[in-house]
Design an enzyme around this catalytic site. Structure first.
Site: not given
Ligand code: GLA
Length: 378
Positions: A121-123, A171, A220
């Protein structure tokens, strides 16, 4: 104990024997280029020195059994007969199996254990790391060659269609193809990659705001829908094909939200290109300014930040050792990324943490990170 030690030890406990294979796939931090990937644009992430690990061995039957050390839970499914039960972490593994089968890969059963040090959950893309570690596991036991871009696409497909998160390709790509000591500029249309060495003496610092918002996936997916609608307005397939001039000309015919969403994406794509040019000419200061501008754009135009994140980024940007800072990843909390002068790293971390706690009452975890290679057999 390292995650590697944990998966081996847990394997012995769960399966009474030794693992035969170990896979590892890293999390990532995106330096700049946010919400551009699903618009066929540019991103600039690096794989980090935190990863998910799986220790495994093949099985004779058609079962996959995976024990998560973190959740202390065993996932079991039959490769010939499994469904989506929305059962949390295990769906990512089932989703990969499903996506591989959909694409005619012949799969074998295996049993293994999972552990890692990518905070959830930390991005920092712990789910993409998990997907790529599972894909490598299937490749290793089923005997197909590791094709990182193909596996990244399958990971995205699994996440879109099995998990229901309409993510782009960034990602999974960076977790699959990451390079040591380099950030990668990825053209998300052609999947061409340019490896850019990171400037020396300026560590990449991840600042975890500790904010975890629910409903991130729906917010999102909504952003993605908004971008697609503007592209439709311009009669192009993706916002990548709209220039800033075209957008500005059309401003009067777009509602305010559509205009600002598109303005973020179009200017962010340009910032990625400018960032790579700045770093290649050794202009770290210019890169830092672009990071700051990216945060402003995410805050005001794309509206994916949150008050605590803005405070964290503002604190970091205000310290003299910091070249630039911005939120990283999907948004609505998670982490910021900052580029910091090595000589002042310690006081930078101390001051950010202190000021963040003073102003919000929250604790920020800090990870100083290096760029690492992508998914591997260890
Ligand atoms: C998430 C999504 C990615 C990208 C980022 C925003 O990490 O999985 O595909 O869209 O957000 O840049």
């Amino acid at each position: 104990m390292t995650p590697r030690d944990i998966v081996i030890q847990t394997f012995r406990q769960q399966f009474q024997g030794e693992p035969e294979l170990i896979t590892r796939a890293p999390g990532r931090v995106n330096l700049i280029g946010e919400h551009t990937d699903y618009n066929d644009g540019f991103v600039f992430p690096m794989a980090i020195n935190r990863a998910l690990w799986i220790a495994l061995r093949p099985r004779e039957d058609r079962l996959v059994r995976l024990f998560s050390a973190r959740y202390e839970e065993m996932l079991t499914f039959d490769l010939d007969d499994f469904e989506n039960t929305n059962a949390g972490w295990g769906e990512y593994a089932k989703g990969i199996a499903w996506a591989l089968k959909e694409n005619n890969y012949k799969l074998s059963g295996w049993e293994g254990t999972l552990a890692g040090d990518v905070p959830g959950g930390a991005g920092l893309s712990s789910s993409a790391a998990f997907e790529m570690a599972v894909a490598r596991a299937f490749g290793a036991v089923s005997g197909f060659a590791w094709q990182p871009k193909e596996m990244a696409k399958l990971g995205q497909y699994a996440e879109n269609r099995w998990v229901g998160m309409n993510c782009g390709i960034m990602d999974q790509m960076i977790s699959a193809v990451g390079e040591k000591d380099h950030a990668l500029m990825i053209d998300c249309r052609s999947l061409e990659i340019r490896a850019v060495p990171l400037p020396s003496g300026t560590p990449v610092v991840i600042l975890d705001s500790s904010i975890r918002h629910g409903l991130v996936d729906s917010a999102y997916n909504e952003r993605r829908r908004q971008c697609e609608e503007v592209a439709k307005h311009f009669q192009v397939s993706m916002l990548r094909d709209v220039t800033l001039e075209q957008l500005l000309q059309e401003k009067g015919n777009l509602d305010d939200i559509s205009f600002r969403r598109a303005q973020h994406v179009i200017t962010e794509n340009q910032r990625v290109l400018d960032s790579v040019a700045a770093l290649q000419s050794g202009n770290t200061a210019a890169f830092g300014k672009l990071m700051n501008a990216s945060h402003d754009s995410m805050r005001t135009d794309f509206e994916i930040s949150c008050p605590e994140m803005d405070i964290l980024v503002e604190i970091a940007q205000g310290l003299p050792a910091c070249y630039g800072a911005r939120m990283t990843g999907g948004g609505f909390g998670g982490s910021a990324v900052a580029l910091v002068e090595q000589a002042h790293l310690e006081p930078f971390i101390r001051q950010v943490q202190q000021a963040y706690t003073d102003r919000t009452g929250l604790q920020a975890e800090v990870y100083v990170t290096q760029a690492e290679k992508g998914a591997s057999l260890e």
